[in-house]
Design an enzyme around this catalytic site. Sequence first.
Site, PDB file in Angstrom:
ATOM      1  N   GLU A 214     -10.769  88.783 -82.023  1.00  0.00           N
ATOM      2  CA  GLU A 214      -9.706  87.873 -81.570  1.00  0.00           C
ATOM      3  C   GLU A 214     -10.385  86.821 -80.708  1.00  0.00           C
ATOM      4  OE1 GLU A 214      -6.575  87.943 -82.482  1.00  0.00           O
ATOM      5  OE2 GLU A 214      -6.455  89.894 -83.450  1.00  0.00           O
ATOM      6  N   CYS A 248      -5.481  81.802 -74.739  1.00  0.00           N
ATOM      7  CA  CYS A 248      -6.170  81.476 -76.000  1.00  0.00           C
ATOM      8  C   CYS A 248      -5.333  80.580 -76.904  1.00  0.00           C
ATOM      9  CB  CYS A 248      -6.546  82.755 -76.730  1.00  0.00           C
ATOM     10  SG  CYS A 248      -5.133  83.802 -77.080  1.00  0.00           S
TER      11      CYS A 248
HETATM   12  P1  NAD Z   1     -16.421  86.633 -73.307  1.00  0.00           P
HETATM   13  O1  NAD Z   1     -16.789  86.598 -74.749  1.00  0.00           O
HETATM   14  O2  NAD Z   1     -17.328  86.012 -72.315  1.00  0.00           O
HETATM   15  O3  NAD Z   1     -16.183  88.138 -72.807  1.00  0.00           O
HETATM   16  C1  NAD Z   1     -15.334  89.027 -73.496  1.00  0.00           C
HETATM   17  C2  NAD Z   1     -15.783  90.438 -73.249  1.00  0.00           C
HETATM   18  O4  NAD Z   1     -17.088  90.623 -73.789  1.00  0.00           O
HETATM   19  C3  NAD Z   1     -15.847  90.840 -71.785  1.00  0.00           C
HETATM   20  O5  NAD Z   1     -15.280  92.133 -71.638  1.00  0.00           O
HETATM   21  C4  NAD Z   1     -17.331  90.875 -71.488  1.00  0.00           C
HETATM   22  O6  NAD Z   1     -17.695  91.824 -70.509  1.00  0.00           O
HETATM   23  C5  NAD Z   1     -17.904  91.290 -72.838  1.00  0.00           C
HETATM   24  N1  NAD Z   1     -19.297  90.833 -73.006  1.00  0.00           N
HETATM   25  C6  NAD Z   1     -19.917  89.801 -72.404  1.00  0.00           C
HETATM   26  N2  NAD Z   1     -21.203  89.730 -72.822  1.00  0.00           N
HETATM   27  C7  NAD Z   1     -21.380  90.740 -73.695  1.00  0.00           C
HETATM   28  C8  NAD Z   1     -22.481  91.187 -74.468  1.00  0.00           C
HETATM   29  N3  NAD Z   1     -23.659  90.585 -74.428  1.00  0.00           N
HETATM   30  N4  NAD Z   1     -22.312  92.251 -75.264  1.00  0.00           N
HETATM   31  C9  NAD Z   1     -21.111  92.855 -75.344  1.00  0.00           C
HETATM   32  N5  NAD Z   1     -20.016  92.488 -74.635  1.00  0.00           N
HETATM   33  C10 NAD Z   1     -20.157  91.441 -73.824  1.00  0.00           C
HETATM   34  O7  NAD Z   1     -14.959  85.956 -73.285  1.00  0.00           O
HETATM   35  P2  NAD Z   1     -14.065  85.623 -72.042  1.00  0.00           P
HETATM   36  O8  NAD Z   1     -14.680  84.486 -71.302  1.00  0.00           O
HETATM   37  O9  NAD Z   1     -13.713  86.863 -71.322  1.00  0.00           O
HETATM   38  O10 NAD Z   1     -12.728  85.123 -72.779  1.00  0.00           O
HETATM   39  C11 NAD Z   1     -12.480  83.792 -73.126  1.00  0.00           C
HETATM   40  C12 NAD Z   1     -12.395  83.623 -74.624  1.00  0.00           C
HETATM   41  O11 NAD Z   1     -11.549  84.611 -75.183  1.00  0.00           O
HETATM   42  C13 NAD Z   1     -11.767  82.289 -75.004  1.00  0.00           C
HETATM   43  O12 NAD Z   1     -12.493  81.743 -76.076  1.00  0.00           O
HETATM   44  C14 NAD Z   1     -10.367  82.667 -75.463  1.00  0.00           C
HETATM   45  O13 NAD Z   1      -9.781  81.786 -76.376  1.00  0.00           O
HETATM   46  C15 NAD Z   1     -10.627  84.012 -76.097  1.00  0.00           C
HETATM   47  N6  NAD Z   1      -9.394  84.791 -76.149  1.00  0.00           N
HETATM   48  C16 NAD Z   1      -8.865  85.058 -77.369  1.00  0.00           C
HETATM   49  C17 NAD Z   1      -7.663  85.775 -77.453  1.00  0.00           C
HETATM   50  C18 NAD Z   1      -7.038  86.096 -78.777  1.00  0.00           C
HETATM   51  O14 NAD Z   1      -6.148  86.940 -78.782  1.00  0.00           O
HETATM   52  N7  NAD Z   1      -7.472  85.508 -79.871  1.00  0.00           N
HETATM   53  C19 NAD Z   1      -7.036  86.201 -76.283  1.00  0.00           C
HETATM   54  C20 NAD Z   1      -7.627  85.908 -75.054  1.00  0.00           C
HETATM   55  C21 NAD Z   1      -8.810  85.201 -74.996  1.00  0.00           C
END
Ligand code: NAD
Length: 415
Positions: A214, A248
């Site tokens: 997502e 998002c």
């Molecule tokens: P992110 O990708 O930075 O982090 C998401 C998760 O991944 C966190 O729990 C983080 O700890 C983990 N993570 C970070 N580095 C990692 C790694 N190297 N290996 C494994 N896991 C790792 O995203 P964010 O900044 O938390 O969220 C923002 C993004 O999420 C935006 O692009 C937004 O649009 C999207 N989003 C999408 C939805 C949807 O339902 N489509 C909903 C909310 C947010």
Amino acid sequence: MTTKYTDVNEFPQELRNSFKQNLTKPLNYRKKQLEQLYNLIDENEDEICDALYKDLHKNKIESLLGEIDMIRQECLDSINQLDEWTSPEYVKVSLAHKLNRCHIRKDPVGTVLIIGAWNYPITLVLCPLVGAIAAGCTAIIKPSELPMNSATLLCKLFPKYLDQRSYRCINGGSKEMTELLTYKFNHIFFTGSGVVGKIIMSAACKHLTPVTLELGGKSPAILDDNINITVTAKRLIWSKSFNAGQTCVAPDYVLCTKKIQEALLLEFPKVIENQFGKDVQKSSDYARIINQRHFDRLTNLLDQTKGNVVIGGKTDRDNLFIDPTIVTNVPKDDKLMEDEIFGPILPIVVVESIDEAIEYINEKDTPLSLYPFSNNNDTIKQMPNLPFGGTGASGIGAYHGREDHVTRIATIIST
Ligand code: NAD
């Protein structure tokens, strides 16, 4: 406050063993755990709202709408419809099989890893967990570490309500995740950025583990010349200031003619003042940016834009505050038009026609959502029984509602 990260190593095997012993498969067990998840939210509503306020300055209505009520509703829907969703689906047979009855049986796949983003820290791990429990899987949830009050609270409450043999909550950042991703899971459900989505998919690839991703994207609002300006301005400001634009599916930018841009500029200030008062920073209803890194990312965009910052623009780094900000006459190749904004900045790109708007959108990655405004539209509302998910760069797979369970039970869960 410092958050203690979890030693992740013993969890995957423990949960795999519980699954092998069929602990999570009986429907009564699943319903009981869903009831417990409901209770976790219901009995701790105030504490959860406090944590969300500390992390994101979320007001109570936003927390109820965007987090608490959604999870409660999904728990109830799943409990009420689980028998129907899990019953065998009989299919038509060909002449050669007229003597057979054929059906699709919904079997859980095993252990699911659920990783959440920071903007809706509770919903984004607990809603997918509803699906995993309903489907009969064991699961690990990993809330984002950035909203640390919410993540710490969730991992503290979790063992008091849910069976630890089957469901675990992990606190951690990329180090813990890198370690956890070396284990084999049967499904990975990830919400977050495309950059980390690629890391997740490559790790899953090593075990041929299916993924639901997502992700985000630049979700446009296309405005027809016949719109009701007042209603459109209200809906754009509401969705772009809900959680300070850190949603998002928030409209990322507007495409409209010059005439509509000028008309909106007369409406926006009234809507903002009506919603938050003369000084938005003083309003207790307006959220803050999650941290200084994201604050700097957003203010750099404002520094670099070639458009005109005509409304808002006030920022305060110590308070992580950014005004609802409108930028007009933004060129199509502007810095603001490169990546998802994920904050309360709304660029307006002027086009001559709807066809030009469509052509511009089609040149970009498929957005997560798209808002065509005529005279009957709204923004960021997701109906509980409709599936939700992106395409291509905005995601793979879907969840929520009945369709969610069809995907979860028939895809998370093989037949
Ligand atoms: P992110 O990708 O930075 O982090 C998401 C998760 O991944 C966190 O729990 C983080 O700890 C983990 N993570 C970070 N580095 C990692 C790694 N190297 N290996 C494994 N896991 C790792 O995203 P964010 O900044 O938390 O969220 C923002 C993004 O999420 C935006 O692009 C937004 O649009 C999207 N989003 C999408 C939805 C949807 O339902 N489509 C909903 C909310 C947010």
